[in-house]
Write a protein that holds these residues in place. Structure first.
Motif, PDB file in Angstrom:
ATOM      1  N   CYS A   8      -8.471  -0.391  12.754  1.00 37.54           N
ATOM      2  CA  CYS A   8      -8.535   0.913  13.396  1.00 37.54           C
ATOM      3  C   CYS A   8      -7.975   0.831  14.814  1.00 37.54           C
ATOM      4  O   CYS A   8      -8.366  -0.036  15.600  1.00 37.54           O
ATOM      5  N   CYS A  50      -4.626   3.866   8.671  1.00 37.10           N
ATOM      6  CA  CYS A  50      -3.239   3.573   8.327  1.00 37.10           C
ATOM      7  C   CYS A  50      -2.400   4.814   8.580  1.00 37.10           C
ATOM      8  O   CYS A  50      -2.691   5.889   8.052  1.00 37.10           O
ATOM      9  N   ARG A  51      -1.360   4.690   9.399  1.00 38.98           N
ATOM     10  CA  ARG A  51      -0.517   5.834   9.749  1.00 38.98           C
ATOM     11  C   ARG A  51       0.813   5.833   8.993  1.00 38.98           C
ATOM     12  O   ARG A  51       1.420   6.882   8.827  1.00 38.98           O
ATOM     13  N   TYR A  76       0.835  -1.208   0.000  1.00 37.18           N
ATOM     14  CA  TYR A  76       0.000   0.000   0.000  1.00 37.18           C
ATOM     15  C   TYR A  76       0.861   1.245   0.000  1.00 37.18           C
ATOM     16  O   TYR A  76       2.043   1.224   0.355  1.00 37.18           O
ATOM     17  N   ILE A 124       0.172   5.585   0.838  1.00 42.68           N
ATOM     18  CA  ILE A 124      -0.777   6.624   1.256  1.00 42.68           C
ATOM     19  C   ILE A 124      -0.657   7.825   0.322  1.00 42.68           C
ATOM     20  O   ILE A 124       0.444   8.333   0.073  1.00 42.68           O
ATOM     21  N   PHE A 131      -6.617  -3.710   7.386  1.00 41.38           N
ATOM     22  CA  PHE A 131      -6.429  -2.415   8.038  1.00 41.38           C
ATOM     23  C   PHE A 131      -7.317  -2.357   9.286  1.00 41.38           C
ATOM     24  O   PHE A 131      -8.549  -2.426   9.183  1.00 41.38           O
ATOM     25  N   ALA A 166       0.295  -4.897   4.253  1.00 37.67           N
ATOM     26  CA  ALA A 166      -0.660  -5.258   5.300  1.00 37.67           C
ATOM     27  C   ALA A 166      -1.556  -6.383   4.814  1.00 37.67           C
ATOM     28  O   ALA A 166      -1.782  -6.540   3.608  1.00 37.67           O
ATOM     29  N   ASN A 171      -8.965   6.862   3.810  1.00 40.25           N
ATOM     30  CA  ASN A 171      -8.290   6.427   5.029  1.00 40.25           C
ATOM     31  C   ASN A 171      -9.000   6.983   6.260  1.00 40.25           C
ATOM     32  O   ASN A 171      -8.443   7.747   7.042  1.00 40.25           O
ATOM     33  N   ILE A 174      -5.811   5.352   0.927  1.00 44.20           N
ATOM     34  CA  ILE A 174      -4.909   4.213   0.911  1.00 44.20           C
ATOM     35  C   ILE A 174      -4.979   3.593  -0.483  1.00 44.20           C
ATOM     36  O   ILE A 174      -6.052   3.183  -0.934  1.00 44.20           O
ATOM     37  N   GLN A 201       3.804   4.022   3.681  1.00 41.10           N
ATOM     38  CA  GLN A 201       3.725   2.904   2.748  1.00 41.10           C
ATOM     39  C   GLN A 201       4.153   1.643   3.488  1.00 41.10           C
ATOM     40  O   GLN A 201       4.735   1.703   4.567  1.00 41.10           O
TER      41      GLN A 201
END
Length: 454
Positions: free
Chosen positions: A112, A100-101, A65, A67, A110, A107, A90, A76, A104
Protein backbone atom coordinates in the motif's frame (compact mmCIF):
# COMPACT_ATOMS: atom_id res chain seq x y z
CA UNK A 1 -22.31 -10.30 1.20
CA UNK A 2 -24.97 -10.19 -1.49
CA UNK A 3 -28.09 -9.80 0.65
CA UNK A 4 -29.34 -6.55 -0.91
CA UNK A 5 -30.14 -5.21 2.55
CA UNK A 6 -28.92 -1.69 1.86
CA UNK A 7 -31.67 -0.75 -0.58
CA UNK A 8 -34.16 -3.65 -0.53
CA UNK A 9 -36.59 -1.50 1.43
CA UNK A 10 -37.04 0.77 -1.59
CA UNK A 11 -37.96 -2.06 -3.95
CA UNK A 12 -39.73 -5.07 -2.43
CA UNK A 13 -40.36 -8.33 -4.28
CA UNK A 14 -43.72 -7.42 -5.78
CA UNK A 15 -42.56 -4.00 -6.96
CA UNK A 16 -39.53 -5.57 -8.61
CA UNK A 17 -41.53 -8.31 -10.33
CA UNK A 18 -43.93 -5.68 -11.67
CA UNK A 19 -41.11 -3.95 -13.58
CA UNK A 20 -41.30 -6.43 -16.45
CA UNK A 21 -44.36 -8.29 -17.71
CA UNK A 22 -43.32 -11.42 -19.67
CA UNK A 23 -46.91 -11.80 -20.87
CA UNK A 24 -46.93 -8.48 -22.73
CA UNK A 25 -43.23 -7.73 -23.11
CA UNK A 26 -43.58 -4.31 -21.46
CA UNK A 27 -40.53 -3.14 -19.50
CA UNK A 28 -40.68 -0.29 -17.00
CA UNK A 29 -38.17 2.35 -18.12
CA UNK A 30 -37.14 3.09 -14.55
CA UNK A 31 -34.96 -0.03 -14.58
CA UNK A 32 -32.50 2.00 -16.69
CA UNK A 33 -32.10 5.07 -14.48
CA UNK A 34 -33.34 4.55 -10.92
CA UNK A 35 -30.46 4.87 -8.42
CA UNK A 36 -32.00 2.52 -5.84
CA UNK A 37 -32.48 -0.15 -8.50
CA UNK A 38 -28.87 0.26 -9.55
CA UNK A 39 -27.60 -0.17 -5.99
CA UNK A 40 -29.70 -3.31 -5.63
CA UNK A 41 -28.22 -4.64 -8.87
CA UNK A 42 -24.73 -4.31 -7.42
CA UNK A 43 -25.83 -6.32 -4.38
CA UNK A 44 -28.10 -8.94 -5.88
CA UNK A 45 -26.68 -9.49 -9.36
CA UNK A 46 -23.00 -8.60 -9.54
CA UNK A 47 -21.92 -9.54 -6.00
CA UNK A 48 -24.02 -12.71 -6.20
CA UNK A 49 -23.24 -14.02 -9.69
CA UNK A 50 -20.13 -15.46 -11.32
CA UNK A 51 -18.24 -12.63 -13.08
CA UNK A 52 -15.67 -13.10 -15.85
CA UNK A 53 -12.25 -11.96 -14.66
CA UNK A 54 -9.68 -12.81 -17.34
CA UNK A 55 -8.20 -15.61 -19.45
CA UNK A 56 -5.42 -17.97 -18.40
CA UNK A 57 -3.12 -16.55 -21.09
CA UNK A 58 -3.07 -13.27 -19.14
CA UNK A 59 -1.66 -15.01 -16.02
CA UNK A 60 1.12 -17.20 -17.38
CA UNK A 61 3.57 -16.92 -14.49
CA UNK A 62 3.49 -16.56 -10.68
CA UNK A 63 3.03 -12.90 -9.82
CA UNK A 64 1.18 -12.05 -13.05
CA UNK A 65 -1.89 -9.98 -12.25
CA UNK A 66 -4.80 -8.29 -14.00
CA UNK A 67 -7.14 -5.68 -12.53
CA UNK A 68 -10.83 -6.43 -13.03
CA UNK A 69 -14.22 -5.64 -11.47
CA UNK A 70 -17.14 -7.33 -9.78
CA UNK A 71 -19.78 -4.65 -10.22
CA UNK A 72 -17.99 -1.59 -8.84
CA UNK A 73 -15.67 -3.59 -6.57
CA UNK A 74 -12.19 -3.47 -8.07
CA UNK A 75 -10.27 -6.72 -7.73
CA UNK A 76 -6.76 -8.02 -8.36
CA UNK A 77 -6.69 -11.30 -10.28
CA UNK A 78 -3.27 -12.83 -9.57
CA UNK A 79 -1.45 -16.14 -9.89
CA UNK A 80 0.42 -16.94 -6.66
CA UNK A 81 3.65 -18.87 -6.08
CA UNK A 82 1.75 -22.17 -5.86
CA UNK A 83 0.13 -21.58 -9.25
CA UNK A 84 -3.32 -20.83 -7.82
CA UNK A 85 -5.40 -17.95 -9.18
CA UNK A 86 -6.68 -15.60 -6.47
CA UNK A 87 -9.17 -12.76 -6.77
CA UNK A 88 -8.52 -10.14 -4.08
CA UNK A 89 -10.39 -6.94 -3.34
CA UNK A 90 -8.06 -4.11 -4.32
CA UNK A 91 -8.48 -2.21 -1.08
CA UNK A 92 -6.08 -2.09 1.87
CA UNK A 93 -7.55 -3.34 5.14
CA UNK A 94 -6.04 -0.34 6.96
CA UNK A 95 -7.62 2.76 5.40
CA UNK A 96 -9.06 1.42 2.15
CA UNK A 97 -6.46 2.73 -0.29
CA UNK A 98 -6.07 0.89 -3.62
CA UNK A 99 -3.04 -1.36 -3.46
CA UNK A 100 -2.47 -1.83 -7.17
CA UNK A 101 -2.77 1.06 -9.64
CA UNK A 102 -1.45 -0.55 -12.85
CA UNK A 103 -3.99 -2.36 -15.02
CA UNK A 104 -1.80 -5.46 -15.32
CA UNK A 105 1.76 -6.57 -14.65
CA UNK A 106 3.86 -8.78 -12.40
CA UNK A 107 4.50 -8.38 -8.67
CA UNK A 108 6.11 -10.23 -5.77
CA UNK A 109 3.65 -8.71 -3.31
CA UNK A 110 1.23 -5.77 -3.07
CA UNK A 111 2.36 -2.80 -0.96
CA UNK A 112 0.00 0.00 0.00
CA UNK A 113 1.38 3.40 -1.02
CA UNK A 114 -0.35 5.07 1.95
CA UNK A 115 1.25 3.42 5.01
CA UNK A 116 3.24 0.53 3.57
CA UNK A 117 1.11 -2.45 4.57
CA UNK A 118 2.35 -5.39 2.51
CA UNK A 119 0.24 -8.31 1.22
CA UNK A 120 1.31 -11.64 -0.27
CA UNK A 121 -0.03 -12.84 -3.63
CA UNK A 122 -2.58 -14.98 -1.81
CA UNK A 123 -3.86 -11.97 0.15
CA UNK A 124 -2.12 -12.60 3.50
CA UNK A 125 -0.93 -9.51 5.38
CA UNK A 126 2.81 -10.12 5.67
CA UNK A 127 4.16 -6.73 6.71
CA UNK A 128 3.03 -3.75 8.84
CA UNK A 129 5.51 -0.90 9.40
CA UNK A 130 5.72 -0.05 13.09
CA UNK A 131 3.98 -3.23 14.20
CA UNK A 132 6.00 -3.21 17.45
CA UNK A 133 6.90 0.47 17.86
CA UNK A 134 3.53 1.99 17.01
CA UNK A 135 1.00 -0.81 17.40
CA UNK A 136 2.73 -2.18 20.51
CA UNK A 137 2.40 -5.69 19.08
CA UNK A 138 -1.39 -5.53 19.38
CA UNK A 139 -2.25 -5.99 15.69
CA UNK A 140 -3.19 -9.50 14.52
CA UNK A 141 -2.05 -9.78 10.91
CA UNK A 142 -3.83 -13.12 10.44
CA UNK A 143 -7.23 -11.33 10.66
CA UNK A 144 -6.38 -8.52 8.26
CA UNK A 145 -5.62 -10.21 4.96
CA UNK A 146 -7.25 -8.96 1.78
CA UNK A 147 -10.87 -9.95 1.21
CA UNK A 148 -11.05 -12.82 -1.29
CA UNK A 149 -13.63 -13.94 -3.82
CA UNK A 150 -14.40 -17.52 -4.81
CA UNK A 151 -12.61 -18.46 -8.02
CA UNK A 152 -13.34 -21.11 -10.63
CA UNK A 153 -12.58 -21.58 -14.31
CA UNK A 154 -13.89 -23.24 -17.46
CA UNK A 155 -11.80 -23.82 -20.60
CA UNK A 156 -9.19 -21.40 -19.24
CA UNK A 157 -11.66 -18.56 -18.54
CA UNK A 158 -11.45 -17.42 -14.89
CA UNK A 159 -14.59 -16.32 -13.03
CA UNK A 160 -15.19 -15.05 -9.50
CA UNK A 161 -18.11 -14.49 -7.15
CA UNK A 162 -18.42 -12.72 -3.81
CA UNK A 163 -21.22 -15.05 -2.69
CA UNK A 164 -20.19 -18.22 -0.87
CA UNK A 165 -23.63 -19.73 -1.53
CA UNK A 166 -23.37 -19.49 -5.33
CA UNK A 167 -23.53 -22.85 -7.14
CA UNK A 168 -20.37 -24.23 -8.78
CA UNK A 169 -19.39 -22.39 -11.95
CA UNK A 170 -20.13 -25.42 -14.14
CA UNK A 171 -23.71 -25.56 -12.86
CA UNK A 172 -24.13 -21.80 -13.02
CA UNK A 173 -23.09 -21.65 -16.67
CA UNK A 174 -25.31 -24.53 -17.70
CA UNK A 175 -25.28 -25.79 -21.27
CA UNK A 176 -25.79 -22.34 -22.80
CA UNK A 177 -22.97 -20.68 -20.87
CA UNK A 178 -20.59 -23.54 -21.66
CA UNK A 179 -21.55 -23.42 -25.34
CA UNK A 180 -20.76 -19.70 -25.39
CA UNK A 181 -17.26 -20.22 -24.02
CA UNK A 182 -16.79 -23.20 -26.33
CA UNK A 183 -17.45 -20.86 -29.24
CA UNK A 184 -14.21 -19.00 -28.41
CA UNK A 185 -12.18 -22.23 -28.29
CA UNK A 186 -13.87 -24.00 -31.21
CA UNK A 187 -10.86 -23.66 -33.53
CA UNK A 188 -8.14 -24.54 -31.00
CA UNK A 189 -6.09 -22.96 -28.22
CA UNK A 190 -6.37 -19.19 -27.94
CA UNK A 191 -4.64 -16.30 -26.21
CA UNK A 192 -5.68 -12.74 -25.44
CA UNK A 193 -4.15 -10.06 -27.66
CA UNK A 194 -2.13 -7.56 -25.64
CA UNK A 195 -4.16 -4.53 -24.64
CA UNK A 196 -7.80 -4.52 -23.51
CA UNK A 197 -9.74 -1.79 -25.30
CA UNK A 198 -11.84 0.27 -22.91
CA UNK A 199 -14.37 3.04 -23.42
CA UNK A 200 -17.33 4.54 -21.54
CA UNK A 201 -20.78 5.07 -23.06
CA UNK A 202 -23.55 7.11 -21.43
CA UNK A 203 -25.99 4.23 -21.18
CA UNK A 204 -27.34 1.73 -18.69
CA UNK A 205 -25.45 -1.57 -18.72
CA UNK A 206 -28.61 -3.57 -19.53
CA UNK A 207 -29.20 -1.62 -22.76
CA UNK A 208 -25.75 -2.67 -23.91
CA UNK A 209 -26.48 -6.27 -22.92
CA UNK A 210 -29.90 -6.71 -24.48
CA UNK A 211 -28.72 -5.16 -27.76
CA UNK A 212 -26.57 -8.21 -28.46
CA UNK A 213 -29.73 -10.29 -28.91
CA UNK A 214 -31.22 -7.60 -31.19
CA UNK A 215 -30.85 -8.54 -34.85
CA UNK A 216 -33.79 -6.30 -35.74
CA UNK A 217 -31.61 -3.18 -35.56
CA UNK A 218 -28.78 -4.42 -37.78
CA UNK A 219 -30.22 -3.37 -41.15
CA UNK A 220 -31.11 0.09 -39.87
CA UNK A 221 -28.50 1.07 -37.30
CA UNK A 222 -25.58 -0.32 -39.30
CA UNK A 223 -26.63 0.72 -42.80
CA UNK A 224 -23.61 3.07 -42.98
CA UNK A 225 -21.23 0.15 -42.39
CA UNK A 226 -22.92 -1.68 -45.25
CA UNK A 227 -22.70 1.37 -47.52
CA UNK A 228 -19.00 1.71 -46.71
CA UNK A 229 -18.46 -1.89 -47.79
CA UNK A 230 -17.45 -3.12 -44.35
CA UNK A 231 -20.57 -5.17 -43.71
CA UNK A 232 -22.68 -7.22 -46.09
CA UNK A 233 -25.95 -7.18 -44.16
CA UNK A 234 -27.78 -9.49 -46.54
CA UNK A 235 -25.08 -12.14 -46.11
CA UNK A 236 -24.88 -12.12 -42.32
CA UNK A 237 -28.39 -11.31 -41.13
CA UNK A 238 -30.44 -14.38 -42.17
CA UNK A 239 -33.63 -12.82 -40.75
CA UNK A 240 -35.69 -15.99 -41.18
CA UNK A 241 -33.05 -18.43 -39.91
CA UNK A 242 -32.55 -17.25 -36.35
CA UNK A 243 -31.92 -19.47 -33.36
CA UNK A 244 -32.30 -18.39 -29.74
CA UNK A 245 -30.85 -20.74 -27.11
CA UNK A 246 -32.44 -20.31 -23.69
CA UNK A 247 -30.43 -21.08 -20.57
CA UNK A 248 -30.95 -20.86 -16.84
CA UNK A 249 -30.24 -17.76 -14.74
CA UNK A 250 -30.42 -15.43 -17.77
CA UNK A 251 -27.81 -16.99 -20.07
CA UNK A 252 -28.87 -16.97 -23.72
CA UNK A 253 -27.56 -17.02 -27.29
CA UNK A 254 -29.36 -15.15 -30.05
CA UNK A 255 -28.72 -14.69 -33.77
CA UNK A 256 -28.39 -16.59 -37.05
CA UNK A 257 -28.49 -20.36 -36.89
CA UNK A 258 -27.38 -23.01 -39.35
CA UNK A 259 -30.43 -25.05 -40.46
CA UNK A 260 -30.32 -28.65 -39.31
CA UNK A 261 -30.14 -30.08 -42.85
CA UNK A 262 -27.25 -27.79 -43.74
CA UNK A 263 -25.39 -28.77 -40.57
CA UNK A 264 -25.86 -32.42 -41.55
CA UNK A 265 -23.98 -31.70 -44.78
CA UNK A 266 -21.20 -29.94 -42.85
CA UNK A 267 -20.92 -32.88 -40.47
CA UNK A 268 -19.92 -35.12 -43.38
CA UNK A 269 -16.95 -32.90 -44.31
CA UNK A 270 -13.40 -33.39 -43.11
CA UNK A 271 -11.62 -30.55 -41.35
CA UNK A 272 -9.55 -29.89 -44.48
CA UNK A 273 -12.71 -29.62 -46.58
CA UNK A 274 -14.28 -27.24 -44.04
CA UNK A 275 -11.21 -25.03 -44.04
CA UNK A 276 -11.14 -24.96 -47.86
CA UNK A 277 -14.78 -23.88 -47.96
CA UNK A 278 -14.11 -21.17 -45.39
CA UNK A 279 -11.20 -19.81 -47.43
CA UNK A 280 -13.34 -19.74 -50.58
CA UNK A 281 -16.17 -17.82 -48.89
CA UNK A 282 -16.51 -14.01 -49.26
CA UNK A 283 -14.47 -11.84 -46.83
CA UNK A 284 -15.66 -11.70 -43.20
CA UNK A 285 -17.92 -14.74 -43.64
CA UNK A 286 -18.29 -16.99 -40.56
CA UNK A 287 -15.74 -19.79 -40.60
CA UNK A 288 -17.00 -23.35 -40.72
CA UNK A 289 -16.14 -24.90 -37.38
CA UNK A 290 -13.94 -28.01 -37.19
CA UNK A 291 -15.23 -31.38 -36.09
CA UNK A 292 -14.01 -30.98 -32.51
CA UNK A 293 -16.31 -27.98 -32.08
CA UNK A 294 -19.25 -30.37 -31.73
CA UNK A 295 -17.56 -31.88 -28.66
CA UNK A 296 -17.32 -28.42 -27.06
CA UNK A 297 -20.66 -27.01 -28.15
CA UNK A 298 -22.90 -30.01 -28.76
CA UNK A 299 -24.97 -30.75 -31.89
CA UNK A 300 -27.31 -27.82 -31.26
CA UNK A 301 -24.77 -25.27 -30.06
CA UNK A 302 -22.47 -25.87 -33.02
CA UNK A 303 -25.29 -24.65 -35.28
CA UNK A 304 -25.39 -21.25 -33.60
CA UNK A 305 -23.72 -18.28 -35.28
CA UNK A 306 -25.29 -15.87 -32.84
CA UNK A 307 -24.22 -13.84 -29.82
CA UNK A 308 -23.99 -15.50 -26.40
CA UNK A 309 -24.44 -13.47 -23.22
CA UNK A 310 -23.27 -15.04 -19.98
CA UNK A 311 -25.42 -13.37 -17.35
CA UNK A 312 -25.02 -10.76 -16.27
CA UNK A 313 -22.68 -8.94 -18.65
CA UNK A 314 -20.30 -11.02 -20.78
CA UNK A 315 -20.90 -10.83 -24.54
CA UNK A 316 -19.16 -13.14 -27.03
CA UNK A 317 -19.15 -11.94 -30.64
CA UNK A 318 -17.60 -12.36 -34.10
CA UNK A 319 -17.75 -16.13 -33.75
CA UNK A 320 -15.60 -16.05 -30.61
CA UNK A 321 -12.99 -13.56 -31.84
CA UNK A 322 -13.99 -11.04 -29.18
CA UNK A 323 -15.56 -10.91 -25.73
CA UNK A 324 -16.90 -7.76 -24.12
CA UNK A 325 -17.67 -6.96 -20.49
CA UNK A 326 -20.40 -4.35 -19.94
CA UNK A 327 -19.26 -2.96 -16.58
CA UNK A 328 -21.74 -0.81 -14.62
CA UNK A 329 -20.57 2.69 -13.74
CA UNK A 330 -23.81 4.12 -12.35
CA UNK A 331 -27.35 3.92 -13.72
CA UNK A 332 -26.43 5.90 -16.84
CA UNK A 333 -22.85 4.91 -17.62
CA UNK A 334 -21.29 1.67 -18.82
CA UNK A 335 -17.61 0.90 -19.33
CA UNK A 336 -16.96 -1.57 -22.15
CA UNK A 337 -13.91 -3.85 -22.03
CA UNK A 338 -13.02 -5.61 -25.27
CA UNK A 339 -10.88 -8.79 -25.18
CA UNK A 340 -9.63 -10.10 -28.54
CA UNK A 341 -8.79 -13.82 -28.74
CA UNK A 342 -6.26 -15.07 -31.29
CA UNK A 343 -5.19 -18.61 -32.20
CA UNK A 344 -1.99 -19.41 -30.32
CA UNK A 345 -0.32 -21.03 -33.31
CA UNK A 346 -1.44 -18.57 -36.02
CA UNK A 347 1.27 -16.75 -38.00
CA UNK A 348 1.73 -13.02 -37.26
CA UNK A 349 0.06 -11.88 -40.49
CA UNK A 350 -3.10 -13.85 -39.65
CA UNK A 351 -3.18 -12.37 -36.16
CA UNK A 352 -2.84 -8.86 -37.59
CA UNK A 353 -5.73 -9.49 -39.97
CA UNK A 354 -7.93 -10.76 -37.15
CA UNK A 355 -7.07 -7.80 -34.92
CA UNK A 356 -7.86 -5.44 -37.78
CA UNK A 357 -11.31 -6.95 -38.19
CA UNK A 358 -11.94 -6.71 -34.45
CA UNK A 359 -10.78 -3.09 -34.24
CA UNK A 360 -12.92 -1.99 -37.18
CA UNK A 361 -16.07 -3.75 -35.96
CA UNK A 362 -16.28 -3.08 -32.22
CA UNK A 363 -14.49 -1.13 -29.52
CA UNK A 364 -13.84 2.62 -29.40
CA UNK A 365 -12.95 2.79 -33.14
CA UNK A 366 -15.46 0.20 -34.31
CA UNK A 367 -17.96 1.22 -36.97
CA UNK A 368 -20.69 -0.86 -35.38
CA UNK A 369 -19.96 0.25 -31.82
CA UNK A 370 -20.26 3.93 -32.75
CA UNK A 371 -23.71 3.34 -34.24
CA UNK A 372 -24.84 1.36 -31.21
CA UNK A 373 -23.43 3.79 -28.65
CA UNK A 374 -25.51 6.67 -29.96
CA UNK A 375 -28.70 4.64 -29.78
CA UNK A 376 -27.96 3.27 -26.30
CA UNK A 377 -27.17 6.71 -24.93
CA UNK A 378 -30.38 8.27 -26.21
CA UNK A 379 -32.49 5.31 -25.08
CA UNK A 380 -31.05 5.63 -21.56
CA UNK A 381 -31.50 9.41 -21.49
CA UNK A 382 -35.21 9.00 -22.30
CA UNK A 383 -35.74 6.99 -19.12
CA UNK A 384 -35.02 9.99 -16.89
CA UNK A 385 -37.80 12.32 -17.99
CA UNK A 386 -40.89 12.56 -15.78
CA UNK A 387 -43.26 11.87 -18.68
CA UNK A 388 -41.10 9.64 -20.89
CA UNK A 389 -40.17 7.20 -18.14
CA UNK A 390 -43.86 6.37 -17.66
CA UNK A 391 -44.26 5.04 -21.20
CA UNK A 392 -42.53 1.68 -20.87
CA UNK A 393 -40.46 -0.14 -23.48
CA UNK A 394 -42.15 -2.56 -25.88
CA UNK A 395 -40.27 -5.88 -26.14
CA UNK A 396 -43.01 -8.00 -27.69
CA UNK A 397 -41.68 -9.07 -31.11
CA UNK A 398 -42.50 -12.73 -31.73
CA UNK A 399 -44.36 -13.10 -28.42
CA UNK A 400 -46.48 -16.24 -28.56
CA UNK A 401 -44.94 -17.37 -31.87
CA UNK A 402 -41.76 -19.11 -30.68
CA UNK A 403 -41.99 -22.86 -30.14
CA UNK A 404 -39.37 -24.27 -27.79
CA UNK A 405 -37.52 -27.33 -29.08
CA UNK A 406 -35.70 -29.60 -26.63
CA UNK A 407 -32.46 -31.13 -27.91
CA UNK A 408 -31.13 -34.57 -27.12
CA UNK A 409 -28.99 -33.20 -24.29
CA UNK A 410 -31.78 -31.02 -22.92
CA UNK A 411 -30.86 -27.82 -24.79
CA UNK A 412 -33.82 -25.52 -25.25
CA UNK A 413 -34.01 -23.33 -28.30
CA UNK A 414 -36.37 -21.50 -30.63
CA UNK A 415 -35.88 -21.34 -34.40
CA UNK A 416 -37.64 -18.93 -36.72
CA UNK A 417 -37.53 -15.29 -37.82
CA UNK A 418 -36.00 -12.38 -35.90
CA UNK A 419 -37.70 -11.93 -32.53
CA UNK A 420 -37.15 -10.47 -29.07
CA UNK A 421 -37.14 -13.82 -27.25
CA UNK A 422 -33.61 -13.28 -25.94
CA UNK A 423 -34.43 -9.86 -24.54
CA UNK A 424 -37.53 -11.18 -22.78
CA UNK A 425 -35.55 -14.01 -21.20
CA UNK A 426 -32.96 -11.47 -20.02
CA UNK A 427 -35.45 -9.21 -18.26
CA UNK A 428 -37.46 -12.07 -16.81
CA UNK A 429 -34.24 -13.42 -15.29
CA UNK A 430 -33.24 -9.93 -14.16
CA UNK A 431 -36.46 -9.52 -12.15
CA UNK A 432 -35.94 -12.95 -10.55
CA UNK A 433 -32.38 -12.11 -9.49
CA UNK A 434 -33.48 -8.74 -8.15
CA UNK A 435 -36.47 -10.11 -6.23
CA UNK A 436 -34.51 -12.92 -4.55
CA UNK A 437 -32.97 -12.23 -1.15
CA UNK A 438 -30.27 -14.91 -1.52
CA UNK A 439 -29.24 -17.88 -3.66
CA UNK A 440 -31.66 -20.24 -1.94
CA UNK A 441 -34.50 -17.84 -2.74
CA UNK A 442 -33.34 -17.49 -6.36
CA UNK A 443 -33.15 -21.26 -6.85
CA UNK A 444 -36.65 -21.71 -5.41
CA UNK A 445 -38.31 -18.93 -7.37
CA UNK A 446 -36.65 -18.64 -10.77
CA UNK A 447 -38.69 -19.76 -13.75
CA UNK A 448 -38.36 -23.40 -14.87
CA UNK A 449 -36.72 -24.19 -18.22
CA UNK A 450 -39.03 -22.82 -20.93
CA UNK A 451 -41.34 -25.12 -22.85
CA UNK A 452 -44.17 -24.85 -25.34
CA UNK A 453 -44.92 -21.55 -27.08
CA UNK A 454 -43.19 -18.39 -25.89
Amino acid sequence: MADGGQVAHAWDRQRILSLFDPGSGVLDRRVMSDEAIYQLELERIFARGWNFMCHESQLKNPGDYFISYIGEDQVIVVRDEEGRVNVLLNTCRHRGNALCRAEQGRAKSFVCSYHGWNYALDGRLIGVPGQTAYYHGDIDRSRLGLAKARVDSHLGFHFATLDQEAPPLHDYLGDVGRIGLGMVCAYGDVEVAAGIQKNVIDCNWKVAVDNLFDWYHVAYSHASASTAGFLDIARILHPKNQMVMLGEYGHAIGGPGIPEDMQAQIDRLTDDEREAMSRAAPPNSPRIRPRKATELMGPVGVRSQGHPNLFPNLWITLGGLQMCLRLPRGPSKTELWWFTFLPKDAPPEVKRTMMGLANHAFGPAGLLEQDDGENWSQSTRATRGVASRKLGQQISMGLGHGEVTVGAAGERFIEGPISEQGQRLLYRAWTEWMAASDWADLKRNHAPPPAGML
